[in-house]
Motif scaffolding. Structure first.
Motif, PDB file in Angstrom:
ATOM      1  N   THR A  80       0.820  -1.217   0.000  1.00 50.28           N
ATOM      2  CA  THR A  80       0.000   0.000   0.000  1.00 50.28           C
ATOM      3  C   THR A  80       0.851   1.263   0.000  1.00 50.28           C
ATOM      4  O   THR A  80       0.328   2.365  -0.131  1.00 50.28           O
ATOM      5  CB  THR A  80      -0.931   0.038   1.230  1.00 50.28           C
ATOM      6  OG1 THR A  80      -0.164   0.287   2.409  1.00 50.28           O
ATOM      7  CG2 THR A  80      -1.693  -1.271   1.375  1.00 50.28           C
ATOM      8  N   GLY A  81       2.171   1.111   0.201  1.00 50.68           N
ATOM      9  CA  GLY A  81       3.064   2.266   0.232  1.00 50.68           C
ATOM     10  C   GLY A  81       3.481   2.696   1.620  1.00 50.68           C
ATOM     11  O   GLY A  81       4.208   3.689   1.767  1.00 50.68           O
ATOM     12  N   ALA A  82       3.053   1.982   2.659  1.00 52.16           N
ATOM     13  CA  ALA A  82       3.462   2.325   4.031  1.00 52.16           C
ATOM     14  C   ALA A  82       4.869   1.798   4.282  1.00 52.16           C
ATOM     15  O   ALA A  82       5.150   0.623   4.028  1.00 52.16           O
ATOM     16  CB  ALA A  82       2.481   1.716   5.034  1.00 52.16           C
ATOM     17  N   ASN A  83       5.740   2.660   4.794  1.00 52.71           N
ATOM     18  CA  ASN A  83       7.117   2.267   5.084  1.00 52.71           C
ATOM     19  C   ASN A  83       7.237   1.688   6.487  1.00 52.71           C
ATOM     20  O   ASN A  83       6.605   2.165   7.429  1.00 52.71           O
ATOM     21  CB  ASN A  83       8.064   3.460   4.954  1.00 52.71           C
ATOM     22  CG  ASN A  83       8.232   3.909   3.516  1.00 52.71           C
ATOM     23  OD1 ASN A  83       7.941   3.162   2.586  1.00 52.71           O
ATOM     24  ND2 ASN A  83       8.701   5.125   3.323  1.00 52.71           N
ATOM     25  N   VAL A  84       8.088   0.674   6.610  1.00 47.89           N
ATOM     26  CA  VAL A  84       8.361   0.053   7.901  1.00 47.89           C
ATOM     27  C   VAL A  84       9.786  -0.466   7.879  1.00 47.89           C
ATOM     28  O   VAL A  84      10.298  -0.838   6.810  1.00 47.89           O
ATOM     29  CB  VAL A  84       7.354  -1.083   8.196  1.00 47.89           C
ATOM     30  CG1 VAL A  84       7.535  -2.239   7.213  1.00 47.89           C
ATOM     31  CG2 VAL A  84       7.458  -1.564   9.629  1.00 47.89           C
ATOM     32  N   ALA A  85      10.450  -0.449   9.019  1.00 42.52           N
ATOM     33  CA  ALA A  85      11.831  -0.933   9.088  1.00 42.52           C
ATOM     34  C   ALA A  85      11.873  -2.328   9.705  1.00 42.52           C
ATOM     35  O   ALA A  85      11.001  -2.710  10.494  1.00 42.52           O
ATOM     36  CB  ALA A  85      12.689   0.029   9.921  1.00 42.52           C
ATOM     37  N   LEU A  86      12.882  -3.086   9.317  1.00 41.51           N
ATOM     38  CA  LEU A  86      13.170  -4.382   9.918  1.00 41.51           C
ATOM     39  C   LEU A  86      14.445  -4.247  10.738  1.00 41.51           C
ATOM     40  O   LEU A  86      15.361  -3.520  10.353  1.00 41.51           O
ATOM     41  CB  LEU A  86      13.359  -5.451   8.854  1.00 41.51           C
ATOM     42  CG  LEU A  86      12.197  -5.701   7.892  1.00 41.51           C
ATOM     43  CD1 LEU A  86      12.581  -6.784   6.890  1.00 41.51           C
ATOM     44  CD2 LEU A  86      10.930  -6.075   8.639  1.00 41.51           C
ATOM     45  N   TRP A  87      14.509  -4.984  11.841  1.00 42.28           N
ATOM     46  CA  TRP A  87      15.661  -4.892  12.722  1.00 42.28           C
ATOM     47  C   TRP A  87      16.059  -6.268  13.225  1.00 42.28           C
ATOM     48  O   TRP A  87      15.214  -7.075  13.599  1.00 42.28           O
ATOM     49  CB  TRP A  87      15.350  -3.979  13.915  1.00 42.28           C
ATOM     50  CG  TRP A  87      16.458  -3.897  14.921  1.00 42.28           C
ATOM     51  CD1 TRP A  87      16.551  -4.542  16.118  1.00 42.28           C
ATOM     52  CD2 TRP A  87      17.665  -3.132  14.791  1.00 42.28           C
ATOM     53  NE1 TRP A  87      17.724  -4.214  16.753  1.00 42.28           N
ATOM     54  CE2 TRP A  87      18.431  -3.349  15.958  1.00 42.28           C
ATOM     55  CE3 TRP A  87      18.158  -2.281  13.801  1.00 42.28           C
ATOM     56  CZ2 TRP A  87      19.666  -2.752  16.153  1.00 42.28           C
ATOM     57  CZ3 TRP A  87      19.382  -1.684  14.000  1.00 42.28           C
ATOM     58  CH2 TRP A  87      20.133  -1.913  15.161  1.00 42.28           C
ATOM     59  N   SER A  88      17.347  -6.526  13.208  1.00 43.18           N
ATOM     60  CA  SER A  88      17.901  -7.749  13.786  1.00 43.18           C
ATOM     61  C   SER A  88      19.104  -7.344  14.622  1.00 43.18           C
ATOM     62  O   SER A  88      20.036  -6.723  14.109  1.00 43.18           O
ATOM     63  CB  SER A  88      18.320  -8.737  12.695  1.00 43.18           C
ATOM     64  OG  SER A  88      18.874  -9.901  13.249  1.00 43.18           O
ATOM     65  N   THR A  89      19.062  -7.654  15.912  1.00 45.53           N
ATOM     66  CA  THR A  89      20.101  -7.158  16.801  1.00 45.53           C
ATOM     67  C   THR A  89      21.336  -8.050  16.811  1.00 45.53           C
ATOM     68  O   THR A  89      21.254  -9.254  16.628  1.00 45.53           O
ATOM     69  CB  THR A  89      19.556  -7.030  18.244  1.00 45.53           C
ATOM     70  OG1 THR A  89      20.540  -6.419  19.055  1.00 45.53           O
ATOM     71  CG2 THR A  89      19.203  -8.401  18.812  1.00 45.53           C
ATOM     72  N   LYS A  90      22.485  -7.408  17.021  1.00 43.75           N
ATOM     73  CA  LYS A  90      23.745  -8.115  17.209  1.00 43.75           C
ATOM     74  C   LYS A  90      24.365  -7.716  18.552  1.00 43.75           C
ATOM     75  O   LYS A  90      25.537  -7.949  18.801  1.00 43.75           O
ATOM     76  CB  LYS A  90      24.724  -7.769  16.080  1.00 43.75           C
ATOM     77  CG  LYS A  90      24.306  -8.303  14.719  1.00 43.75           C
ATOM     78  CD  LYS A  90      25.372  -8.001  13.678  1.00 43.75           C
ATOM     79  CE  LYS A  90      24.991  -8.580  12.319  1.00 43.75           C
ATOM     80  NZ  LYS A  90      26.037  -8.280  11.297  1.00 43.75           N
TER      81      LYS A  90
END
Length: 226
Positions: A80-90
């Motif tokens: 739909t055009g909504a931005n979202v971030a992905l995160w993977s911790t180290k």
């Protein structure tokens, strides 16, 4: 304005992090990216999730990259055009360690994340396929409201953008719990921000309002029922 990426903007007495801030990059400014709050979803494998997003109709706006000694992230745009971030911790930085849990209503902190979608069915399919969220839809204030669940626990909410709201693009918004919604609205305006809509009561949920900070980043607040 001189913040570094992931600089902690607020901590409470137990020293657990509640959010971060970084300056818009030259590339973001060149692409007319406005000041905004970003929603993050934790995943185990950033690269696999980014690849899967493409097969589900999404776009990878920022390819996966490492933040030294901290983690790995990517930025997606859903169908739909909504931005979202992905995160993977180290590292020990796994996200917002301090969130509102209802036990301390006087504490102002993140309590909910919500997607405003132009096509809820498309959004449901995308996030279910991307991170395995299940959905539960009920009526709220005369309109459908969807709860996303991760392993049975509430993860986020979603509602459809109504036509009478005007030209609002699909986007994720963050809610912060505050002890007094109306007092906080007044404070925001004294500090140079704006109130985007009148505060309203959602039965059994609380009093909510949509606000904007002086730079134009939108967010919402909620004070729980007494």
């Amino acid at each position: 304005r001189d913040a570094l990426a992931l600089e902690i903007v607020h901590r409470f007495g137990d020293d657990r992090e509640v959010g971060g801030v970084h300056v818009l990059s030259d590339q973001e400014r060149a692409n007319n990216v406005p000041p905004h709050w970003m929603a993050y979803i934790a995943v185990d494998d950033i690269d696999a999730a980014a690849s899967k997003a493409k097969t589900l109709g999404g776009k990878v706006m920022v390819e996966p990259f490492d933040i030294p000694n901290t983690g790995r992230m990517a930025v997606l745009s859903d169908p739909t055009g909504a931005n979202v971030a992905l995160w993977s911790t180290k590292s020990e930085h796994g996200g917002a360690y301090r969130v509102a849990d209802g036990d301390k209503p006087e504490m102002s902190m993140l309590c909910w994340t919500e997607l405003l979608s132009s096509d809820p069915a498309a959004s449901e399919a995308f996030y279910a396929g991307l991170v395995g969220w299940t959905v539960e839809t009920n009526e709220m204030m005369g309109m459908p409201y969807t709860i996303f669940r991760a392993e049975g626990q509430m993860a986020a909410g979603m509602m459809k953008i109504a036509e009478d709201w005007g030209p609002i693009p699909p986007h994720w918004t963050n809610y912060f719990q505050v002890p007094d919604c109306d007092a906080t609205c007044e404070k925001v305006q004294r500090l140079g921000g704006r109130q985007l809509m009148p505060a309203m009561v959602l039965p059994e949920i609380g009093r909510v309002a949509m606000l904007m900070d002086p730079q134009g980043a939108g967010f919402s607040i909620i004070s729980p029922p007494q």
